[in-house]
Write a protein that holds these residues in place. Structure first.
Motif, short mmCIF file in Angstrom:
data_model
loop_
_atom_site.label_atom_id
_atom_site.label_comp_id
_atom_site.label_asym_id
_atom_site.label_seq_id
_atom_site.Cartn_x
_atom_site.Cartn_y
_atom_site.Cartn_z
N ALA A 19 5.99 -4.12 -6.87
CA ALA A 19 6.46 -3.06 -7.21
C ALA A 19 5.11 -3.78 -8.72
O ALA A 19 4.09 -3.44 -8.69
N GLY A 20 5.86 -4.39 -9.39
CA GLY A 20 5.50 -4.57 -10.66
C GLY A 20 4.10 -5.98 -10.10
O GLY A 20 3.92 -5.84 -10.36
N PHE A 21 4.35 -6.40 -9.37
CA PHE A 21 3.44 -7.77 -9.09
C PHE A 21 1.70 -7.44 -8.49
O PHE A 21 0.66 -7.50 -8.95
N GLN A 22 2.07 -6.01 -7.83
CA GLN A 22 1.02 -4.67 -7.55
C GLN A 22 0.23 -4.38 -8.43
O GLN A 22 -0.80 -4.60 -8.84
N ARG A 67 0.80 -1.22 0.32
CA ARG A 67 -0.06 0.59 0.07
C ARG A 67 1.23 1.08 0.11
O ARG A 67 1.74 1.07 0.99
N ALA A 68 0.78 1.98 -0.86
CA ALA A 68 1.26 3.49 -0.64
C ALA A 68 2.54 3.37 -1.06
O ALA A 68 3.15 4.02 -0.11
N GLY A 69 2.65 2.76 -2.14
CA GLY A 69 4.36 2.26 -1.83
C GLY A 69 5.30 1.35 -1.46
O GLY A 69 6.63 1.77 -0.74
N GLU A 70 4.53 1.00 -0.50
CA GLU A 70 5.14 0.48 1.17
C GLU A 70 4.28 -0.86 0.95
O GLU A 70 3.54 -0.99 0.96
N ALA A 71 5.36 -2.16 1.48
CA ALA A 71 4.84 -3.12 1.95
C ALA A 71 5.48 -3.79 3.34
O ALA A 71 6.25 -3.06 3.74
#
Length: 203
Positions: A100-103, A75-79
């Motif tokens: 990031a690509g998977f999301q 969420r929001a660039g964070e894991a």
């Protein structure tokens, strides 16, 4: 119209637009998964099961329930990765571009966002509305140096399996979804799981 007539006039054929429109799911959405990771370093493929949850358009949650319990929230660039008895670990998705690509890919699939996917992949569809395959080949040279293709397998409006092939001789990674994940219960043999992914067998 009879099935024969539908086949004759081509209305049973599929393209990327038809597939993506069918598998689109509004938020909130969830689906069970069984992920099979094969490796030359393992005697048997690693098998994970749980569910994906998309509570809103900007969040993807991966809940692993077996063989261990772990929740990953993107969420929001964070894991954020949480395990029972341990402090949650947080890091920027920029450190792990694969996540990031998977999301982004998963969100585009569930949104039916063909344009979003085509910015990064060349899409090609095969099969019929009863059994189809959508193959995604990366356009970016840096990504193509690592990733050969992502193939989606499904029936009608159900996305049943995602098969990821990397460059080299590594075995493909398969994630069975929805009905295919349910069908995989009790199935251990690698050929049988591959057949489930490709839609060649049901239990």
């Amino acid at each position: 119209m009879t099935p024969c007539a539908a086949a004759a006039d081509g209305s049973d054929a599929v393209d990327a637009a038809w597939i993506l429109k069918g598998i689109a799911r509004p938020v909130p959405a969830s689906t069970p998964f069984v992920e099979v990771r094969a490796s030359k370093l393992l005697k048997a493929p690693l098998r994970l099961s749980g569910q994906y949850v998309r509570p809103d358009a900007d969040t993807l949650v991966r809940e692993v329930r077996a063989p261990y319990v772990e929740t990953t929230t993107l969420r929001a660039g964070e894991a954020t990765i949480a395990r029972a008895g341990q402090a949650p670990r947080k890091f920027a998705l920029s450190r792990v571009p694969e996540l990031a690509g998977f999301q982004g890919n998963f969100a585009s699939l569930l949104d039916g966002d063909r344009a979003g996917l085509e910015r990064h992949y060349t899409l090609s569809a095969q099969g019929s509305r009863q059994r189809w395959t959508l193959t995604m080949v990366p356009k970016d040279a840096a990504q193509a140096a690592r990733l050969q293709s992502i193939a989606l397998y499904g029936r009608g409006s159900e996305l049943r399996c995602i098969e990821t092939r990397t460059v080299g001789n590594a075995p493909p990674q398969r994630t069975l979804l929805a009905g295919a994940a349910a069908d995989a219960a009790g199935v251990e043999a690698a050929p049988a799981l591959e057949a489930l992914c490709h839609g060649d067998a049901t239990r």
